[in-house]
Enzyme design. Structure first.
Site, PDB file in Angstrom:
ATOM      1  N   ARG A 118      15.554  33.796 -10.040  1.00  0.00           N
ATOM      2  CA  ARG A 118      14.451  33.076 -10.616  1.00  0.00           C
ATOM      3  C   ARG A 118      13.234  33.558 -10.516  1.00  0.00           C
ATOM      4  O   ARG A 118      12.650  34.417  -9.003  1.00  0.00           O
ATOM      5  CB  ARG A 118      14.656  31.326  -9.705  1.00  0.00           C
ATOM      6  CG  ARG A 118      14.373  30.765  -9.532  1.00  0.00           C
ATOM      7  CD  ARG A 118      13.974  29.514  -8.603  1.00  0.00           C
ATOM      8  NE  ARG A 118      15.389  29.490  -8.774  1.00  0.00           N
ATOM      9  CZ  ARG A 118      15.845  27.835  -9.292  1.00  0.00           C
ATOM     10  NH1 ARG A 118      14.478  27.628 -10.040  1.00  0.00           N
ATOM     11  NH2 ARG A 118      17.220  27.571  -9.567  1.00  0.00           N
ATOM     12  N   ASP A 127      28.552  24.851  -6.361  1.00  0.00           N
ATOM     13  CA  ASP A 127      27.480  25.267  -5.871  1.00  0.00           C
ATOM     14  C   ASP A 127      26.899  24.522  -4.628  1.00  0.00           C
ATOM     15  O   ASP A 127      27.648  23.736  -4.078  1.00  0.00           O
ATOM     16  CB  ASP A 127      26.458  25.573  -7.180  1.00  0.00           C
ATOM     17  CG  ASP A 127      25.041  26.486  -6.180  1.00  0.00           C
ATOM     18  OD1 ASP A 127      24.721  26.562  -5.773  1.00  0.00           O
ATOM     19  OD2 ASP A 127      24.166  26.816  -7.403  1.00  0.00           O
ATOM     20  N   ARG A 130      15.582  24.271   0.821  1.00  0.00           N
ATOM     21  CA  ARG A 130      15.828  25.340  -0.064  1.00  0.00           C
ATOM     22  C   ARG A 130      14.631  25.968   0.418  1.00  0.00           C
ATOM     23  O   ARG A 130      14.018  27.177   0.091  1.00  0.00           O
ATOM     24  CB  ARG A 130      16.046  25.398  -1.658  1.00  0.00           C
ATOM     25  CG  ARG A 130      16.848  24.701  -1.963  1.00  0.00           C
ATOM     26  CD  ARG A 130      17.399  24.400  -3.126  1.00  0.00           C
ATOM     27  NE  ARG A 130      16.557  23.199  -3.466  1.00  0.00           N
ATOM     28  CZ  ARG A 130      16.153  22.716  -4.218  1.00  0.00           C
ATOM     29  NH1 ARG A 130      17.004  23.714  -6.152  1.00  0.00           N
ATOM     30  NH2 ARG A 130      15.623  21.373  -4.868  1.00  0.00           N
ATOM     31  N   GLN A 131      13.599  25.141   1.158  1.00  0.00           N
ATOM     32  CA  GLN A 131      11.918  26.415   1.850  1.00  0.00           C
ATOM     33  C   GLN A 131      12.843  26.293   2.786  1.00  0.00           C
ATOM     34  O   GLN A 131      11.750  26.368   3.967  1.00  0.00           O
ATOM     35  CB  GLN A 131      11.015  25.255   1.362  1.00  0.00           C
ATOM     36  CG  GLN A 131      10.297  24.425   0.383  1.00  0.00           C
ATOM     37  CD  GLN A 131       9.428  23.339   0.355  1.00  0.00           C
ATOM     38  OE1 GLN A 131       7.915  23.729   0.966  1.00  0.00           O
ATOM     39  NE2 GLN A 131       9.573  22.400  -0.852  1.00  0.00           N
ATOM     40  N   ASP A 147       0.656  -1.019   0.344  1.00  0.00           N
ATOM     41  CA  ASP A 147       0.040  -0.110  -0.273  1.00  0.00           C
ATOM     42  C   ASP A 147       0.611   0.922   0.291  1.00  0.00           C
ATOM     43  O   ASP A 147      -0.042   2.373   0.013  1.00  0.00           O
ATOM     44  CB  ASP A 147      -1.048  -0.375   1.063  1.00  0.00           C
ATOM     45  CG  ASP A 147      -0.309  -0.240   2.114  1.00  0.00           C
ATOM     46  OD1 ASP A 147       0.787  -0.221   2.830  1.00  0.00           O
ATOM     47  OD2 ASP A 147      -0.841  -0.056   3.940  1.00  0.00           O
ATOM     48  N   GLY A 148       2.491   1.193  -0.521  1.00  0.00           N
ATOM     49  CA  GLY A 148       3.510   2.414  -0.382  1.00  0.00           C
ATOM     50  C   GLY A 148       3.988   2.766   1.186  1.00  0.00           C
ATOM     51  O   GLY A 148       4.735   3.649   1.164  1.00  0.00           O
ATOM     52  N   LYS A 178      22.309  36.265 -10.836  1.00  0.00           N
ATOM     53  CA  LYS A 178      20.999  34.712 -11.495  1.00  0.00           C
ATOM     54  C   LYS A 178      19.524  35.737 -10.387  1.00  0.00           C
ATOM     55  O   LYS A 178      19.741  35.896  -9.271  1.00  0.00           O
ATOM     56  CB  LYS A 178      21.267  33.688 -10.649  1.00  0.00           C
ATOM     57  CG  LYS A 178      20.481  32.430 -11.203  1.00  0.00           C
ATOM     58  CD  LYS A 178      20.586  31.085  -9.753  1.00  0.00           C
ATOM     59  CE  LYS A 178      20.119  31.029  -9.512  1.00  0.00           C
ATOM     60  NZ  LYS A 178      19.847  29.517  -8.747  1.00  0.00           N
ATOM     61  N   HIS A 211      21.761  24.998   3.207  1.00  0.00           N
ATOM     62  CA  HIS A 211      21.376  25.825   2.239  1.00  0.00           C
ATOM     63  C   HIS A 211      21.522  27.541   3.383  1.00  0.00           C
ATOM     64  O   HIS A 211      21.932  27.804   2.161  1.00  0.00           O
ATOM     65  CB  HIS A 211      20.339  25.316   1.471  1.00  0.00           C
ATOM     66  CG  HIS A 211      19.658  26.588  -0.090  1.00  0.00           C
ATOM     67  ND1 HIS A 211      20.355  26.606  -0.667  1.00  0.00           N
ATOM     68  CD2 HIS A 211      18.699  27.832   0.350  1.00  0.00           C
ATOM     69  CE1 HIS A 211      20.151  27.603  -1.399  1.00  0.00           C
ATOM     70  NE2 HIS A 211      18.684  28.506  -0.627  1.00  0.00           N
TER      71      HIS A 211
END
Ligand code: R5P
Length: 301
Positions: free
Chosen positions: A204, A228, A105-106, A36-37, A202, A139
Site C-alpha cells: 500500500r 482478514d 490501524r494508526q 449543535d452536533g 500486498k 489490528h
C-alpha cells in the site's frame, strides 16, 4: 462483586447477548445529538444506586458500519460518557469491551509528523476511568503497551471456523491477503482442521493509499477463504478475490472479523464474486457469527 452490563448504542444486540450469556442485568442508554452536533448519553435508569459497588461491563463498538450511522468519533464520545458516568455513580470496577477498535490501524508513525492515535485512544479510555480493556482481533497489539490497564485482544477465529465448517467446503485453502494477516490466517486454518495457507503480497502506498497485490497461488479448483481482520473500503479484499479467481479458485469466501464495508465496499466484494462472512463486532447483515460467547467468557469473574 455483582456484574451489570451497560449496553452501548452501537452494540445493542451484542450487548444484550453478552448479558444473557452471563446471566446478569442489562441496562440500556438514552442517547441523542444536540442541534449543535454535541453528543448526549445517560444510563436509562431512575435510581443511580443500581451502579453502586458493581462491576460494570460496557459494550460499545467504535465502527461506523455499513450504511448511514454515527461516526466512530461520536461512538467514542458516547463511550467516554458511559465510563465516566459509571465511575461517578460508584462502580467499583469498569471493564470496557470495544469489539471493533477504531483507529487501531494508526498504530505507528508511517510518515513524519503523525500521531500514534491508536495508543491515544487507549490512553483516553484509561483516563476516563476504564480499569480493564477488551477488544476482538486488534489490528496490532503493541499499542497495549501505551497503557497500564490490562488489555486483551480476544480471538474470533475459532467461532468463525466453526461457522465455516458448517458450510461443508470441499478442498478449502485459506489465503492471507498480506503479510500482516498471515498469523491470523494460520490460526484460522488450524481451527478449520489443518487447512493449507497461502499468502498474497500486498503493498500500500502510504501517501496515496493505492494498493497493489501479486501472488502465484495454488488455488486451482479450490474453495478459497480469504481471512482478514478488517474490510474497510473493500479494496484489499476485492484485489485478493480477483487474484484468487484468476488463479482458478472455484468459490471465494471473504471472511473478516470487522466488515466495516465503507462506501461501495459491499458492492465491490460481491461484484468481484465472493460471499462476505463476518462477526457482530460491527452490527450488520454480515454478522453471521456472534462474539457474545467469546466476550462473556473473557469478562466473567
Ligand atoms: C490492513 O493491514 C488490514 O489488515 C486490512 O487488510 C485493511 O485495513 C483493509 O482495508 P481496505 O478494505 O480499505 O483495503
Amino acid at each position: 462483586m455483582e456484574q451489570i452490563v451497560l449496553v452501548g448504542p452501537a452494540s445493542q444486540t451484542l450487548g444484550l447477548k453478552v448479558a444473557r450469556e452471563l446471566g446478569v442485568p442489562a441496562i440500556n442508554t438514552e442517547f441523542k445529538e444536540f442541534p449543535d452536533g454535541e453528543n448526549y448519553l445517560r444510563w436509562a435508569i431512575d435510581d443511580e444506586s443500581v451502579v453502586q459497588d458493581k462491576e460494570v461491563i460496557i459494550i460499545q463498538t467504535l465502527g461506523a458500519g455499513p450504511g448511514p450511522g454515527k461516526s466512530q468519533n461520536a461512538r467514542m464520545l458516547e463511550l467516554f460518557m458511559m465510563i465516566d458516568s459509571s465511575k461517578r455513580m460508584g462502580a467499583q470496577n469498569v471493564k470496557v469491551v470495544v469489539p471493533y477498535l477504531a483507529y487501531s490501524r494508526q498504530d505507528k508513525v508511517f510518515r513524519p509528523g503523525e500521531c500514534v492515535f491508536a495508543e491515544m485512544v487507549l490512553k483516553l479510555l484509561q483516563a476516563a476511568g476504564a480499569d480493564e480493556f477488551f477488544t476482538i482481533d486488534v489490528h496490532a497489539d503493541q499499542i497495549f503497551k501505551a497503557v497500564t490497564m490490562p488489555c486483551h485482544s480476544l480471538d474470533p477465529m475459532k467461532a468463525l471456523a466453526e461457522y465455516l465448517k458448517g458450510l461443508n467446503l470441499q478442498d478449502p485453502v485459506v489465503v492471507s491477503p498480506d503479510k500482516g494477516s498471515r498469523e491470523r490466517a494460520e490460526v484460522f486454518a488450524q481451527y478449520l482442521g489443518d487447512v493449507p495457507v497461502i499468502e498474497f503480497d500486498k503493498k500500500r502506498d502510504v501517501v496515496t493509499g493505492e494498493v497493489k497485490m501479486v501472488g502465484d497461488a495454488a488455488v486451482e479448483g479450490k474453495e478459497v477463504i480469504i481471512a482478514d481482520d478488517i474490510i474497510a473500503t473493500g479494496g484489499t479484499m476485492s484485489l485478493a478475490i480477483k487474484l484468487a479467481k484468476e488463479n482458478g479458485a472455484i468459490r471465494v469466501l471473504a471472511v473478516a472479523t470487522h466488515p466495516l464495508l465503507i462506501g461501495n465496499g459491499q458492492y465491490n466484494i460481491i461484484n468481484a464474486g465472493a460471499d462476505i462472512i463476518g462477526t457482530d463486532c460491527i452490527d450488520s447483515i454480515f454478522s453471521q457469527v456472534t462474539m457474545a460467547g467469546v466476550i462473556a467468557e473473557a469478562v466473567r469473574q
